[in-house]
Design a protein around this motif. Sequence first.
Motif, PDB file in Angstrom:
ATOM      1  N   LEU A  62      39.514  31.636  38.651  1.00 20.29           N
ATOM      2  CA  LEU A  62      38.668  32.604  37.937  1.00 20.29           C
ATOM      3  C   LEU A  62      38.020  33.623  38.866  1.00 20.29           C
ATOM      4  O   LEU A  62      38.092  34.824  38.631  1.00 20.29           O
ATOM      5  N   PHE A  63      37.396  33.115  39.951  1.00 15.65           N
ATOM      6  CA  PHE A  63      36.625  34.040  40.784  1.00 15.65           C
ATOM      7  C   PHE A  63      37.515  35.036  41.523  1.00 15.65           C
ATOM      8  O   PHE A  63      37.144  36.199  41.689  1.00 15.65           O
ATOM      9  N   SER A  64      38.712  34.596  41.927  1.00 19.07           N
ATOM     10  CA  SER A  64      39.585  35.570  42.594  1.00 19.07           C
ATOM     11  C   SER A  64      40.054  36.600  41.566  1.00 19.07           C
ATOM     12  O   SER A  64      40.177  37.784  41.873  1.00 19.07           O
ATOM     13  N   GLU A  65      40.245  36.154  40.338  1.00 16.92           N
ATOM     14  CA  GLU A  65      40.713  37.076  39.310  1.00 16.92           C
ATOM     15  C   GLU A  65      39.656  38.127  38.941  1.00 16.92           C
ATOM     16  O   GLU A  65      39.945  39.311  38.898  1.00 16.92           O
ATOM     17  N   ILE A  66      38.426  37.658  38.702  1.00 16.42           N
ATOM     18  CA  ILE A  66      37.411  38.658  38.336  1.00 16.42           C
ATOM     19  C   ILE A  66      37.096  39.577  39.526  1.00 16.42           C
ATOM     20  O   ILE A  66      36.780  40.738  39.337  1.00 16.42           O
ATOM     21  N   GLY A  67      37.259  39.061  40.737  1.00  9.61           N
ATOM     22  CA  GLY A  67      37.079  39.890  41.928  1.00  9.61           C
ATOM     23  C   GLY A  67      38.077  41.041  41.901  1.00  9.61           C
ATOM     24  O   GLY A  67      37.742  42.198  42.166  1.00  9.61           O
ATOM     25  N   GLN A  68      39.323  40.718  41.539  1.00  5.68           N
ATOM     26  CA  GLN A  68      40.346  41.771  41.455  1.00  5.68           C
ATOM     27  C   GLN A  68      40.050  42.748  40.328  1.00  5.68           C
ATOM     28  O   GLN A  68      40.252  43.954  40.473  1.00  5.68           O
ATOM     29  N   PHE A  69      39.590  42.220  39.206  1.00  5.59           N
ATOM     30  CA  PHE A  69      39.217  43.099  38.089  1.00  5.59           C
ATOM     31  C   PHE A  69      38.165  44.100  38.566  1.00  5.59           C
ATOM     32  O   PHE A  69      38.214  45.278  38.265  1.00  5.59           O
ATOM     33  N   ASN A  70      37.217  43.599  39.339  1.00  6.90           N
ATOM     34  CA  ASN A  70      36.111  44.438  39.807  1.00  6.90           C
ATOM     35  C   ASN A  70      36.609  45.570  40.715  1.00  6.90           C
ATOM     36  O   ASN A  70      36.072  46.671  40.696  1.00  6.90           O
ATOM     37  N   VAL A  71      37.663  45.284  41.483  1.00  2.00           N
ATOM     38  CA  VAL A  71      38.204  46.313  42.364  1.00  2.00           C
ATOM     39  C   VAL A  71      38.949  47.376  41.550  1.00  2.00           C
ATOM     40  O   VAL A  71      38.823  48.569  41.790  1.00  2.00           O
ATOM     41  N   LYS A  72      39.702  46.904  40.546  1.00  2.00           N
ATOM     42  CA  LYS A  72      40.575  47.828  39.801  1.00  2.00           C
ATOM     43  C   LYS A  72      39.840  48.649  38.744  1.00  2.00           C
ATOM     44  O   LYS A  72      40.298  49.689  38.323  1.00  2.00           O
ATOM     45  N   LYS A  73      38.737  48.173  38.263  1.00  2.00           N
ATOM     46  CA  LYS A  73      38.112  48.754  37.070  1.00  2.00           C
ATOM     47  C   LYS A  73      37.467  50.118  37.332  1.00  2.00           C
ATOM     48  O   LYS A  73      37.146  50.450  38.476  1.00  2.00           O
ATOM     49  N   LYS A  74      37.273  50.870  36.213  1.00  2.00           N
ATOM     50  CA  LYS A  74      36.491  52.114  36.297  1.00  2.00           C
ATOM     51  C   LYS A  74      35.077  51.742  36.724  1.00  2.00           C
ATOM     52  O   LYS A  74      34.597  50.651  36.368  1.00  2.00           O
ATOM     53  N   LYS A  75      34.374  52.641  37.351  1.00  2.00           N
ATOM     54  CA  LYS A  75      33.030  52.323  37.841  1.00  2.00           C
ATOM     55  C   LYS A  75      32.108  51.875  36.692  1.00  2.00           C
ATOM     56  O   LYS A  75      31.336  50.919  36.814  1.00  2.00           O
ATOM     57  N   SER A  76      32.225  52.563  35.565  1.00  2.00           N
ATOM     58  CA  SER A  76      31.308  52.289  34.446  1.00  2.00           C
ATOM     59  C   SER A  76      31.713  51.061  33.625  1.00  2.00           C
ATOM     60  O   SER A  76      30.964  50.625  32.747  1.00  2.00           O
ATOM     61  N   ALA A  77      32.901  50.507  33.890  1.00  2.00           N
ATOM     62  CA  ALA A  77      33.387  49.423  33.022  1.00  2.00           C
ATOM     63  C   ALA A  77      32.586  48.137  33.222  1.00  2.00           C
ATOM     64  O   ALA A  77      32.152  47.817  34.325  1.00  2.00           O
ATOM     65  N   LYS A  78      32.411  47.418  32.077  1.00  2.00           N
ATOM     66  CA  LYS A  78      31.676  46.140  32.148  1.00  2.00           C
ATOM     67  C   LYS A  78      32.666  44.978  32.216  1.00  2.00           C
ATOM     68  O   LYS A  78      33.776  45.070  31.694  1.00  2.00           O
ATOM     69  N   ILE A  79      32.197  43.877  32.809  1.00  2.00           N
ATOM     70  CA  ILE A  79      33.017  42.655  32.849  1.00  2.00           C
ATOM     71  C   ILE A  79      32.258  41.532  32.150  1.00  2.00           C
ATOM     72  O   ILE A  79      31.090  41.280  32.450  1.00  2.00           O
ATOM     73  N   GLY A  80      32.928  40.857  31.215  1.00  2.00           N
ATOM     74  CA  GLY A  80      32.331  39.700  30.540  1.00  2.00           C
ATOM     75  C   GLY A  80      33.184  38.466  30.755  1.00  2.00           C
ATOM     76  O   GLY A  80      34.413  38.529  30.631  1.00  2.00           O
ATOM     77  N   VAL A  81      32.552  37.349  31.103  1.00  2.00           N
ATOM     78  CA  VAL A  81      33.286  36.085  31.242  1.00  2.00           C
ATOM     79  C   VAL A  81      32.955  35.221  30.030  1.00  2.00           C
ATOM     80  O   VAL A  81      31.780  34.952  29.749  1.00  2.00           O
ATOM     81  N   CYS A  82      33.997  34.823  29.284  1.00  2.00           N
ATOM     82  CA  CYS A  82      33.796  34.085  28.034  1.00  2.00           C
ATOM     83  C   CYS A  82      34.524  32.736  28.106  1.00  2.00           C
ATOM     84  O   CYS A  82      35.265  32.478  29.045  1.00  2.00           O
ATOM     85  N   GLY A  83      34.307  31.915  27.089  1.00  2.00           N
ATOM     86  CA  GLY A  83      35.093  30.690  26.933  1.00  2.00           C
ATOM     87  C   GLY A  83      34.495  29.481  27.618  1.00  2.00           C
ATOM     88  O   GLY A  83      33.295  29.420  27.914  1.00  2.00           O
ATOM     89  N   CYS A  84      35.372  28.501  27.889  1.00  2.00           N
ATOM     90  CA  CYS A  84      34.895  27.183  28.315  1.00  2.00           C
ATOM     91  C   CYS A  84      34.289  27.168  29.718  1.00  2.00           C
ATOM     92  O   CYS A  84      33.320  26.452  29.967  1.00  2.00           O
ATOM     93  N   THR A  85      34.856  27.948  30.640  1.00  2.00           N
ATOM     94  CA  THR A  85      34.262  27.976  31.977  1.00  2.00           C
ATOM     95  C   THR A  85      32.924  28.701  31.933  1.00  2.00           C
ATOM     96  O   THR A  85      31.993  28.357  32.684  1.00  2.00           O
ATOM     97  N   ALA A  86      32.816  29.681  31.044  1.00  2.00           N
ATOM     98  CA  ALA A  86      31.528  30.355  30.853  1.00  2.00           C
ATOM     99  C   ALA A  86      30.504  29.320  30.399  1.00  2.00           C
ATOM    100  O   ALA A  86      29.384  29.258  30.924  1.00  2.00           O
ATOM    101  N   SER A  87      30.883  28.441  29.445  1.00  2.00           N
ATOM    102  CA  SER A  87      29.964  27.397  28.972  1.00  2.00           C
ATOM    103  C   SER A  87      29.526  26.512  30.125  1.00  2.00           C
ATOM    104  O   SER A  87      28.375  26.145  30.237  1.00  2.00           O
ATOM    105  N   HIS A  88      30.506  26.122  30.964  1.00  2.00           N
ATOM    106  CA  HIS A  88      30.131  25.089  31.931  1.00  2.00           C
ATOM    107  C   HIS A  88      29.522  25.633  33.214  1.00  2.00           C
ATOM    108  O   HIS A  88      28.678  24.969  33.814  1.00  2.00           O
ATOM    109  N   LEU A  89      29.853  26.852  33.608  1.00  2.00           N
ATOM    110  CA  LEU A  89      29.227  27.386  34.827  1.00  2.00           C
ATOM    111  C   LEU A  89      28.006  28.269  34.540  1.00  2.00           C
ATOM    112  O   LEU A  89      27.145  28.441  35.405  1.00  2.00           O
ATOM    113  N   GLY A  90      27.963  28.857  33.356  1.00  2.00           N
ATOM    114  CA  GLY A  90      26.796  29.624  32.912  1.00  2.00           C
ATOM    115  C   GLY A  90      26.283  30.628  33.927  1.00  2.00           C
ATOM    116  O   GLY A  90      27.033  31.471  34.435  1.00  2.00           O
ATOM    117  N   HIS A  91      24.970  30.516  34.255  1.00  2.00           N
ATOM    118  CA  HIS A  91      24.309  31.468  35.163  1.00  2.00           C
ATOM    119  C   HIS A  91      24.986  31.530  36.537  1.00  2.00           C
ATOM    120  O   HIS A  91      24.935  32.557  37.207  1.00  2.00           O
TER     121      HIS A  91
END
Length: 438
Positions: A62-91
């Motif tokens: 997950l973390f390597s993937e969202i890291g890549q998303f962050n590099v590729k995305k438009k500056k203004s774009a938002k990133i949301g993490v959803c689903g089961c890992t979101a439930s278990h890792l939370g903050h």
Amino acid sequence: MSKQEKKLFIQTLGCQMNDTDSQHMIAELKEHKNYTTTQNIEEADLILINTCSVREKPVSKLFSEIGQFNVKKKKSAKIGVCGCTASHLGHDIIKRAPYVDFVLGARNISKIKDIVDKKGAVEIDIDYDDSTYQFAQNSNNLYKTSVNISIGCDKECTYCIVPATRGDEISIPPEMIIEQIKKDVDKGAKEVTLLGQNVNSYGRRFSDKREKTTFTKLLQEVSKIEGLQRIRFTSPHPLHMDDEFIEEFAKNPKISKCIHMPLQSGSTKILKAMKRGYTKEWFLNRARKIRDMVPDVRITTDIIVAFPGETQEDFEDTIDVIKQVKFDQIFNFKYSPRPNTAALKLKDLEIADEIGTKRLMEVIELHKQHQSELMDKNVGKTVTVLFESLKPNGEVAGFTDNYCQVFVKGSDELLGRFVDVKVTNATRTALKGEVVDK
Ligand code: 5AD
Ligand code: SF4
């Protein structure tokens, strides 16, 4: 004033529940926030990753993937993490990856339209009850639909993180399920998949006070829907496969004759340590009854090898069940210790990784032999196929009533129709054939 259209890029990992959750989020964001989907991450205004936590591998990715998303995305774009890992890792997700805008747990998907504008929000309440929430509608397949029949899971399988990420089981009221399927059928759906972590325990608890019901009764009600031609469901639990359920499965012509029977282990000792609630003999008895009553049935399963304390003898029990039942498809997993699960206490009994890998390979090899044997039996038979997609190579793909994938040469006029096909060729995973009746 028309709101400006925004672009959503969504990546979905994990099970079919997650697929449906993603469809729900797409629909909610389309209806309330004017988002349309894109496959191009660079043009996205919102990037969602709908995660799975059932095994450790997808979590560490997950973390390597969202890291890549962050590099590729438009500056203004938002990133949301959803689903089961979101439930278990939370903050912790935002702590580790501060560029993540919000975290939305698997049990909180219905809050997507609100959280999307709240920088830093974390919604992971596993007691949240959205079992009667009316989601906006979206579909990615014209002929098939999936409908959740329950949320959460009441089981306590000792290896499984799901009860901790999706909370207690609550059934969705039958009238909501029926209404939803009718709407989808009106739009052209011929097939429905009823979804839940444990579908055949359906009807024991609702969010309002009402009489209990059963999954078998729900199947009977769903099959009355005119125009609906095929009913599938996943996942059922072998423990709740009573005679009434098996008889309904066998005799109801609308029910697809493919059933998932997650074995997990063939050893009664390990099944007990997993708290599965059945024995090797019960499983074999149920599988035998199903094979006897439904001649062309396809049986699929999930198997975990190297659960803590699994001896060679225990593993041989798993092999024995595989040999006796001859599963049409096996999803194999090596045990993966998960946070918030009872099996963590069995740390001292954990099995060396090389042994786990060896056992996994043995299951895979045996299963390959069975698959070839079972699939070859289809050659020369005529099967009925619901065609659903055109392939780039000019083939049309669909599924038989027992849910085997079939490819034929043809055109889009086959789509959405039940057509007889003579099978000419079989691989381990799919059939090829020729249309015999149009
Ligand atoms: N380790 C390995 N496999 C697991 N599964 C669930 N939890 C684990 C775990 N901790 C498998 C089970 C389940 C499937 C969805 O994933 O086989 O049926
Ligand atoms: Fe689905 Fe379970 Fe993975 Fe959640 S943890 S996405 S419920 S398989």
